[in-house]
Design an enzyme around this catalytic site. Structure first.
Site, PDB file in Angstrom:
ATOM      1  N   CYS A   1       0.852  -1.206   0.000  1.00 46.56           N
ATOM      2  CA  CYS A   1       0.000   0.000   0.000  1.00 46.56           C
ATOM      3  C   CYS A   1       0.881   1.247   0.000  1.00 46.56           C
ATOM      4  O   CYS A   1       0.581   2.229  -0.699  1.00 46.56           O
ATOM      5  CB  CYS A   1      -0.934   0.004   1.205  1.00 46.56           C
ATOM      6  SG  CYS A   1      -2.388  -1.063   1.043  1.00 46.56           S
TER       7      CYS A   1
ATOM      8  N   ASP B   1      10.443  -6.413  -8.878  1.00 46.61           N
ATOM      9  CA  ASP B   1      10.770  -7.037  -7.597  1.00 46.61           C
ATOM     10  C   ASP B   1      12.174  -6.608  -7.180  1.00 46.61           C
ATOM     11  O   ASP B   1      13.105  -6.555  -7.991  1.00 46.61           O
ATOM     12  CB  ASP B   1      10.688  -8.563  -7.715  1.00 46.61           C
ATOM     13  CG  ASP B   1      10.651  -9.240  -6.352  1.00 46.61           C
ATOM     14  OD1 ASP B   1       9.606  -9.812  -6.001  1.00 46.61           O
ATOM     15  OD2 ASP B   1      11.685  -9.194  -5.632  1.00 46.61           O
TER      16      ASP B   1
ATOM     17  N   ASN C   1       1.753 -16.610  -4.258  1.00 46.48           N
ATOM     18  CA  ASN C   1       1.942 -17.375  -3.033  1.00 46.48           C
ATOM     19  C   ASN C   1       0.867 -16.960  -2.047  1.00 46.48           C
ATOM     20  O   ASN C   1       0.699 -15.775  -1.774  1.00 46.48           O
ATOM     21  CB  ASN C   1       3.335 -17.099  -2.444  1.00 46.48           C
ATOM     22  CG  ASN C   1       4.443 -17.581  -3.358  1.00 46.48           C
ATOM     23  OD1 ASN C   1       4.325 -18.637  -3.972  1.00 46.48           O
ATOM     24  ND2 ASN C   1       5.511 -16.808  -3.466  1.00 46.48           N
TER      25      ASN C   1
ATOM     26  N   HIS D   1      -0.264 -10.264  -4.401  1.00 39.93           N
ATOM     27  CA  HIS D   1       0.608  -9.868  -5.515  1.00 39.93           C
ATOM     28  C   HIS D   1       0.856 -11.058  -6.402  1.00 39.93           C
ATOM     29  O   HIS D   1       0.901 -12.199  -5.955  1.00 39.93           O
ATOM     30  CB  HIS D   1       1.928  -9.279  -4.997  1.00 39.93           C
ATOM     31  CG  HIS D   1       2.610 -10.124  -3.977  1.00 39.93           C
ATOM     32  ND1 HIS D   1       2.220 -10.128  -2.658  1.00 39.93           N
ATOM     33  CD2 HIS D   1       3.642 -11.003  -4.067  1.00 39.93           C
ATOM     34  CE1 HIS D   1       2.984 -10.969  -1.970  1.00 39.93           C
ATOM     35  NE2 HIS D   1       3.850 -11.523  -2.803  1.00 39.93           N
TER      36      HIS D   1
ATOM     37  N   HIS E   1       3.555 -12.522  -8.999  1.00 38.49           N
ATOM     38  CA  HIS E   1       4.903 -12.463  -9.557  1.00 38.49           C
ATOM     39  C   HIS E   1       4.802 -12.758 -11.057  1.00 38.49           C
ATOM     40  O   HIS E   1       4.149 -13.724 -11.456  1.00 38.49           O
ATOM     41  CB  HIS E   1       5.797 -13.538  -8.931  1.00 38.49           C
ATOM     42  CG  HIS E   1       6.007 -13.409  -7.459  1.00 38.49           C
ATOM     43  ND1 HIS E   1       7.177 -12.916  -6.923  1.00 38.49           N
ATOM     44  CD2 HIS E   1       5.215 -13.731  -6.404  1.00 38.49           C
ATOM     45  CE1 HIS E   1       7.091 -12.953  -5.586  1.00 38.49           C
ATOM     46  NE2 HIS E   1       5.916 -13.433  -5.247  1.00 38.49           N
TER      47      HIS E   1
HETATM   48  P1  AMP Z   1       6.074 -13.284  -1.552  1.00 37.43           P
HETATM   49  O1  AMP Z   1       7.214 -14.031  -0.909  1.00 37.43           O
HETATM   50  O2  AMP Z   1       5.312 -14.102  -2.562  1.00 37.43           O
HETATM   51  O3  AMP Z   1       5.171 -12.648  -0.522  1.00 37.43           O
HETATM   52  O4  AMP Z   1       6.750 -12.139  -2.399  1.00 37.43           O
HETATM   53  C1  AMP Z   1       7.134 -10.904  -1.856  1.00 37.43           C
HETATM   54  C2  AMP Z   1       8.077 -10.299  -2.858  1.00 37.43           C
HETATM   55  O5  AMP Z   1       8.191  -8.920  -2.570  1.00 37.43           O
HETATM   56  C3  AMP Z   1       9.496 -10.895  -2.824  1.00 37.43           C
HETATM   57  O6  AMP Z   1       9.804 -11.441  -4.110  1.00 37.43           O
HETATM   58  C4  AMP Z   1      10.366  -9.687  -2.463  1.00 37.43           C
HETATM   59  O7  AMP Z   1      11.622  -9.702  -3.119  1.00 37.43           O
HETATM   60  C5  AMP Z   1       9.498  -8.524  -2.895  1.00 37.43           C
HETATM   61  N1  AMP Z   1       9.744  -7.267  -2.211  1.00 37.43           N
HETATM   62  C6  AMP Z   1       9.843  -7.062  -0.867  1.00 37.43           C
HETATM   63  N2  AMP Z   1      10.035  -5.759  -0.595  1.00 37.43           N
HETATM   64  C7  AMP Z   1      10.049  -5.109  -1.797  1.00 37.43           C
HETATM   65  C8  AMP Z   1      10.224  -3.746  -2.199  1.00 37.43           C
HETATM   66  N3  AMP Z   1      10.407  -2.756  -1.309  1.00 37.43           N
HETATM   67  N4  AMP Z   1      10.195  -3.453  -3.526  1.00 37.43           N
HETATM   68  C9  AMP Z   1      10.018  -4.432  -4.436  1.00 37.43           C
HETATM   69  N5  AMP Z   1       9.842  -5.738  -4.121  1.00 37.43           N
HETATM   70  C10 AMP Z   1       9.870  -6.077  -2.827  1.00 37.43           C
HETATM   71 ZN    ZN Z   2      -1.819  -3.260   1.217  1.00 42.86          ZN
END
Ligand code: AMP
Ligand code: ZN
Length: 114
Positions: free
Chosen positions: A7, A30, A87, A100, A102
């Protein structure tokens, strides 16, 4: 949602590398890419996970898939193949509880995942 990282990214309070944005969806790179192309597509409405998708918010999810198809065509990786991953929950490795998707492309992707 106040304490949600994604957010904050959508509002511009936390920096991100934007790929695409419209009224309903925000797509950004990412921070720890797992493939040459690794984007995250998020709805601008806070939905914590796939478990919370219902008839009131599913239009955001449908729209995200339309946007993914557009990006895949515009950037050219659509013709080679790519993967969309969501996920959901702790055992699946969800770490950010704002839903989200990917978008992974640019290399051969192994299957089965995990
Ligand atoms: P998940 O493990 O499926 O919840 O994916 C979360 C994703 O968010 C991971 O691939 C992280 O590398 C990515 N992530 C975490 N913080 C940030 C950020 N500030 N900007 C971009 N990606 C992020
Ligand atoms: Zn949110």
């Amino acid at each position: 949602m106040e304490d949600c990282l994604f957010c904050k990214i959508i509002k511009g309070e936390v920096p991100s590398n934007k790929v695409y944005e419209d009224d309903l969806v925000y797509v950004f790179k990412d921070i720890a890419p797992a493939a040459p192309v690794h984007y995250l597509a998020v709805p601008k409405k806070h939905i914590s996970s796939a478990l919370e998708i219902d008839s009131h918010n599913s239009s955001y999810i449908a729209h995200i898939y339309e946007v993914i198809a557009k990006i895949a065509k515009d950037e050219g990786f659509g013709k080679d193949g790519f993967r969309v991953v969501n996920n959901c929950g702790e055992l699946a490795g969800q770490t950010v509880f704002h839903i989200h998707f990917h978008i992974l492309a640019g290399r051969e992707l192994e299957w089965p995942a995990g």
